[in-house]
Design a protein around this motif. Structure first.
Motif, PDB file in Angstrom:
ATOM      1  N   PRO A 110       0.655  -1.390  -0.176  1.00  0.00           N
ATOM      2  CA  PRO A 110      -0.050   0.259  -0.409  1.00  0.00           C
ATOM      3  C   PRO A 110       0.826   0.919   0.272  1.00  0.00           C
ATOM      4  O   PRO A 110       0.562   1.793  -0.747  1.00  0.00           O
ATOM      5  CB  PRO A 110      -1.035  -0.303   1.124  1.00  0.00           C
ATOM      6  CG  PRO A 110       0.095  -1.065   2.137  1.00  0.00           C
ATOM      7  CD  PRO A 110       1.084  -2.261   1.475  1.00  0.00           C
ATOM      8  N   LEU A 111       1.885   1.635   0.466  1.00  0.00           N
ATOM      9  CA  LEU A 111       2.119   2.661   0.594  1.00  0.00           C
ATOM     10  C   LEU A 111       3.451   2.708  -0.694  1.00  0.00           C
ATOM     11  O   LEU A 111       3.625   3.854  -0.972  1.00  0.00           O
ATOM     12  CB  LEU A 111       3.883   2.967   1.804  1.00  0.00           C
ATOM     13  CG  LEU A 111       2.994   2.278   3.428  1.00  0.00           C
ATOM     14  CD1 LEU A 111       4.504   2.361   4.450  1.00  0.00           C
ATOM     15  CD2 LEU A 111       1.974   3.588   4.425  1.00  0.00           C
ATOM     16  N   LEU A 149       1.425   4.690  -2.813  1.00  0.00           N
ATOM     17  CA  LEU A 149       0.830   6.020  -2.287  1.00  0.00           C
ATOM     18  C   LEU A 149       0.628   6.882  -2.290  1.00  0.00           C
ATOM     19  O   LEU A 149       1.178   7.850  -2.893  1.00  0.00           O
ATOM     20  CB  LEU A 149      -0.040   6.005  -0.446  1.00  0.00           C
ATOM     21  CG  LEU A 149      -1.329   5.179   0.066  1.00  0.00           C
ATOM     22  CD1 LEU A 149      -1.316   5.141   1.325  1.00  0.00           C
ATOM     23  CD2 LEU A 149      -2.514   5.683  -1.093  1.00  0.00           C
ATOM     24  N   HIS A 168      -2.868   6.685   4.475  1.00  0.00           N
ATOM     25  CA  HIS A 168      -2.808   5.303   4.457  1.00  0.00           C
ATOM     26  C   HIS A 168      -4.191   5.391   6.027  1.00  0.00           C
ATOM     27  O   HIS A 168      -4.621   3.738   6.082  1.00  0.00           O
ATOM     28  CB  HIS A 168      -1.785   5.060   5.376  1.00  0.00           C
ATOM     29  CG  HIS A 168      -0.851   3.923   5.617  1.00  0.00           C
ATOM     30  ND1 HIS A 168      -0.319   3.401   6.269  1.00  0.00           N
ATOM     31  CD2 HIS A 168      -1.895   2.606   5.144  1.00  0.00           C
ATOM     32  CE1 HIS A 168      -0.269   2.045   6.449  1.00  0.00           C
ATOM     33  NE2 HIS A 168      -0.455   1.909   5.678  1.00  0.00           N
ATOM     34  N   ASN A 198      -6.978   2.295   6.084  1.00  0.00           N
ATOM     35  CA  ASN A 198      -6.678   1.189   6.836  1.00  0.00           C
ATOM     36  C   ASN A 198      -7.964   1.493   7.896  1.00  0.00           C
ATOM     37  O   ASN A 198      -9.074   0.247   8.064  1.00  0.00           O
ATOM     38  CB  ASN A 198      -5.464   1.358   7.754  1.00  0.00           C
ATOM     39  CG  ASN A 198      -4.287   0.768   7.186  1.00  0.00           C
ATOM     40  OD1 ASN A 198      -4.288  -0.313   6.167  1.00  0.00           O
ATOM     41  ND2 ASN A 198      -3.737   0.704   7.657  1.00  0.00           N
TER      42      ASN A 198
END
Length: 357
Positions: free
Chosen positions: A87-88, A91, A112, A116
């Motif tokens: 995910p990071l 992003l 983030h 979540n």
């Protein structure tokens, strides 16, 4: 800790059947939202019920196209965990696209945390059938009610979620691709490396024509010489030639795919020579004529790994590996999806656990 307000949907929707999902047709109960104003910055992160929103007719995105988006996936593992793949990385790429479109960067930690929390609230929507996932679509667009060409002073950021099945109707079976020699999607120095709606609008005409001819996608050549391979409409492209994995180098008009990066990192880990370089369509056809073109496949978030069984260019057609999935494509698909579904140990730290069912 990021303070994110939550407004729950009054009536949760019924879940769609897992074997009838398709791609991008259904949406969950909630969405993440945040606003931006010059002088105030990004503010008011919140989760609200999924719904329509209002927009001024003069909103700048409608007239000048200042917008970006991302795409990633969440998965349900056999252990009952909800996970997200890299995910990071996605992003951070979101902010790279923002730079190119002159959109203010977001605080990755805030987005983030919002993602979540959204996944925790809507976790029941993550399907459990093999081959399914919850597609995650963050996007930003300019909202200034101003008809004049400039960077906007106001933006909206949303994250919406969609339970999905296979991207291509063929599933993991090889697809046919038309090499585009008439139209141009992007050139170095433009916005081709950003995930922005304009790039996809530029691809539609060629895509429509390719589908009429029976092809699933188009393979773009460079916009200057119409000679060098760039990317497929929804994927980066790889060629396995004499044991070597070759993919076009990022040149400013090709999207730097996260799955592309994953493939290159896995190839290195597995001891497979992988090269990022300029490769012409002539070289591809010549390699096939010599019996040296072993496999062709695309990589992308939506399809993960998509084997290519046929390429068509200027009336010439070549069939790759007997129109069958090659062993390296299969190995990549099995490994990456194994990571995503928790069936393969994550030694790279790519999988983030975000919730328990």
């Amino acid at each position: 800790m990021v303070d994110i307000a939550v407004t729950r949907a009054a009536t949760p929707k019924a879940l769609p059947e897992a074997d009838k999902l398709g791609f991008g047709q259904y949406f969950t109960d909630h969405m993440f939202e945040m606003g931006y104003q010059t002088g105030k910055g990004w503010h008011n992160p919140r989760i609200v019920p999924y719904d329509e929103f209002s927009l001024y007719p003069a909103a700048m995105v409608l007239h000048y196209g200042q917008a970006i988006f991302e795409g990633m996936k969440a998965f349900r593992t056999d252990a009952g965990e909800i996970t997200v793949f890299r995910p990071l990385d996605y992003l951070n790429r979101f902010n790279r696209s923002a730079d190119i479109l002159c959109i203010p960067n977001t605080d990755v930690d805030v987005v983030h945390a919002g993602l979540n929390k959204l996944l925790e609230i809507d976790k029941r929507w993550v399907p459990d059938k093999v081959g399914t996932a919850l597609y995650i679509r963050p996007f930003i667009f300019a909202t200034d009610p101003y008809v004049g060409v400039k960077s906007s002073d106001a933006y909206k950021l949303f994250i919406i979620l969609s339970p999905v099945g296979a991207y291509y109707a063929a599933g993991f079976n090889p697809v046919g691709i038309k090499v585009e020699d008439k139209y141009v999607r992007a050139v170095p120095g433009g916005i081709g490396e950003a995930k922005t709606p304009g790039n996809y609008a530029a691809s539609l005409r060629a895509q429509v024509e390719a589908k009429k001819e029976g092809y699933a996608q188009v393979l773009w050549l460079d916009g200057i010489e119409r000679k060098y391979v760039e990317e497929v409409g929804t994927m980066n492209i790889f060629f396995k030639i004499k044991g070597e994995l070759v993919t076009p180098a990022l040149n400013g008009s090709i999207l730097g795919g996260i799955t592309r990066r994953t493939v290159l990192e896995l190839a290195k880990d597995w001891g497979v020579k992988a090269t990022e370089r300029q490769i012409s369509i002539d070289e591809v056809f010549e390699a096939h004529a010599k019996g040296e073109l072993e496999e062709v496949f695309g990589s992308g978030t939506a399809a993960v790994i998509s084997p290519v069984g046929e390429l068509s260019w200027k009336g010439q057609k070549l069939v790759i590996n007997g129109n069958k999935t090659g062993p390296f494509s299969q190995k990549l698909f099995d490994y990456v999806t194994g990571l995503q579904y928790g069936k393969v140990a994550d030694k790279f730290g790519w999988v983030e656990k975000v919730a328990k069912v």
